[in-house]
Scaffold this active site. Structure first.
Site, PDB file in Angstrom:
ATOM      1  N   HIS A  53      -6.985  -8.418  -2.919  1.00 49.87           N
ATOM      2  CA  HIS A  53      -8.310  -7.863  -2.622  1.00 49.87           C
ATOM      3  C   HIS A  53      -8.335  -6.371  -2.887  1.00 49.87           C
ATOM      4  O   HIS A  53      -7.297  -5.695  -2.916  1.00 49.87           O
ATOM      5  CB  HIS A  53      -8.722  -8.153  -1.171  1.00 49.87           C
ATOM      6  CG  HIS A  53      -7.827  -7.526  -0.151  1.00 49.87           C
ATOM      7  ND1 HIS A  53      -6.619  -8.071   0.220  1.00 49.87           N
ATOM      8  CD2 HIS A  53      -7.958  -6.391   0.584  1.00 49.87           C
ATOM      9  CE1 HIS A  53      -6.038  -7.315   1.140  1.00 49.87           C
ATOM     10  NE2 HIS A  53      -6.837  -6.282   1.370  1.00 49.87           N
ATOM     11  N   ARG A  74      -2.697 -12.283   3.096  1.00 49.65           N
ATOM     12  CA  ARG A  74      -3.982 -11.799   2.612  1.00 49.65           C
ATOM     13  C   ARG A  74      -4.140 -12.143   1.144  1.00 49.65           C
ATOM     14  O   ARG A  74      -3.216 -11.953   0.355  1.00 49.65           O
ATOM     15  CB  ARG A  74      -4.087 -10.269   2.750  1.00 49.65           C
ATOM     16  CG  ARG A  74      -4.107  -9.685   4.149  1.00 49.65           C
ATOM     17  CD  ARG A  74      -5.251 -10.127   5.044  1.00 49.65           C
ATOM     18  NE  ARG A  74      -6.486 -10.544   4.433  1.00 49.65           N
ATOM     19  CZ  ARG A  74      -7.473  -9.741   4.036  1.00 49.65           C
ATOM     20  NH1 ARG A  74      -7.376  -8.434   4.192  1.00 49.65           N
ATOM     21  NH2 ARG A  74      -8.579 -10.224   3.520  1.00 49.65           N
ATOM     22  N   TYR A 101       0.832  -1.197   0.000  1.00 51.87           N
ATOM     23  CA  TYR A 101       0.000   0.000   0.000  1.00 51.87           C
ATOM     24  C   TYR A 101       0.871   1.254   0.000  1.00 51.87           C
ATOM     25  O   TYR A 101       1.976   1.253   0.562  1.00 51.87           O
ATOM     26  CB  TYR A 101      -0.895   0.042   1.249  1.00 51.87           C
ATOM     27  CG  TYR A 101      -2.016  -0.948   1.262  1.00 51.87           C
ATOM     28  CD1 TYR A 101      -3.246  -0.656   0.675  1.00 51.87           C
ATOM     29  CD2 TYR A 101      -1.867  -2.190   1.883  1.00 51.87           C
ATOM     30  CE1 TYR A 101      -4.286  -1.564   0.713  1.00 51.87           C
ATOM     31  CE2 TYR A 101      -2.897  -3.106   1.916  1.00 51.87           C
ATOM     32  CZ  TYR A 101      -4.104  -2.788   1.326  1.00 51.87           C
ATOM     33  OH  TYR A 101      -5.132  -3.689   1.360  1.00 51.87           O
TER      34      TYR A 101
END
Length: 239
Positions: free
Chosen positions: A160, A157, A108
């Site tokens: 997504h 993760r 991110y």
């Protein structure tokens, strides 16, 4: 002026959304409430607004491959599209949908993201759009990468995209996550598996749509969103 308690919004279905405490998702042990929730009827505050105008949306806000930097984004380009509907299956027009995500390497653009994957100078990871008269929306973006997170030692993760959706009313607000069909990490992720209903998990998975894919350009994934009701898209928790 006295608020009129109408309770017109459909109550959220029990057993559909992730529970506040999910032992396999370890951080919920510290932040989950210790008392049962109190259910109250909706009021005019929750049943009206907010209203968003088309002049709030810039021309490239829906294109995450081009709305940050000048060199273009790195990674597999995809379209994500679908329809936004209420609990009665009616389309919701003029609704604000915001998205944010990691880049193709799983990182991110955030000061606290210390994952070793490099930042992409041409990708900011955020976008937004308004639904049209038929409740349809569309984004162009990069398929995000998976990334590790400090939960159980070797948890990853799935790829997504985060969604924030405003329906006709504040009581229809939904924050969730969309996953990609065929990702093996979906079945291994404690965050995803905290949702008690397998059918609800399935509603968080976008399907490959070859009919909307642009040849030699970008594949397309379809992700329809339902606000409230028994077939609602579940709330998504986590990073």
């Amino acid at each position: 002026m006295t608020d009129v308690f109408t309770g017109r919004l459909t109550p959220r279905a029990d057993g559909l959304h992730p529970p506040p405490l999910a032992p396999a998702y370890r951080s919920t042990a510290l932040r989950s409430p210790r008392h049962a929730p109190i259910r109250m009827p909706s009021t005019t505050t929750e049943e009206t607004g907010p209203v968003f105008g088309h002049d709030m949306i810039a021309p490239l806000d829906h294109d995450l491959t081009a709305n940050f930097g000048s060199g273009g984004a790195i990674g597999e380009q995809v379209f994500v599209m679908g329809h936004l509907r209420d609990e009665g299956g009616r389309p919701i027009a003029g609704a604000l949908i915001e998205v944010w995500q990691a880049n193709a390497g799983g990182r991110y653009r955030h000061a606290r993201d210390g994952y070793l994957a490099p930042l992409d100078p041409g990708f900011g990871g955020c976008g937004r759009c308004l639904t049209d008269d038929a409740g349809a929306y569309s984004f162009r973006t990069i398929r995000p990468g998976a990334y590790p997170w400090p939960n159980g030692g070797n948890d990853w993760r799935p790829a997504h995209i985060h969604f924030s959706v405003f329906g006709h009313a504040f009581g229809q607000r939904l924050v969730t996550q969309m996953y990609f069909e065929g990702d093996p990490h979906i079945a291994l992720c404690p965050i995803v598996q905290s949702i008690p209903d397998p059918a609800a998990i399935d509603r968080l998975i976008a399907r490959l749509d070859m009919g909307a894919t642009v040849p030699f350009d970008a594949r397309a994934y379809r992700f329809d969103i339902t606000l409230r009701g028994l077939s609602a898209t579940p709330f998504g928790a986590g990073a």
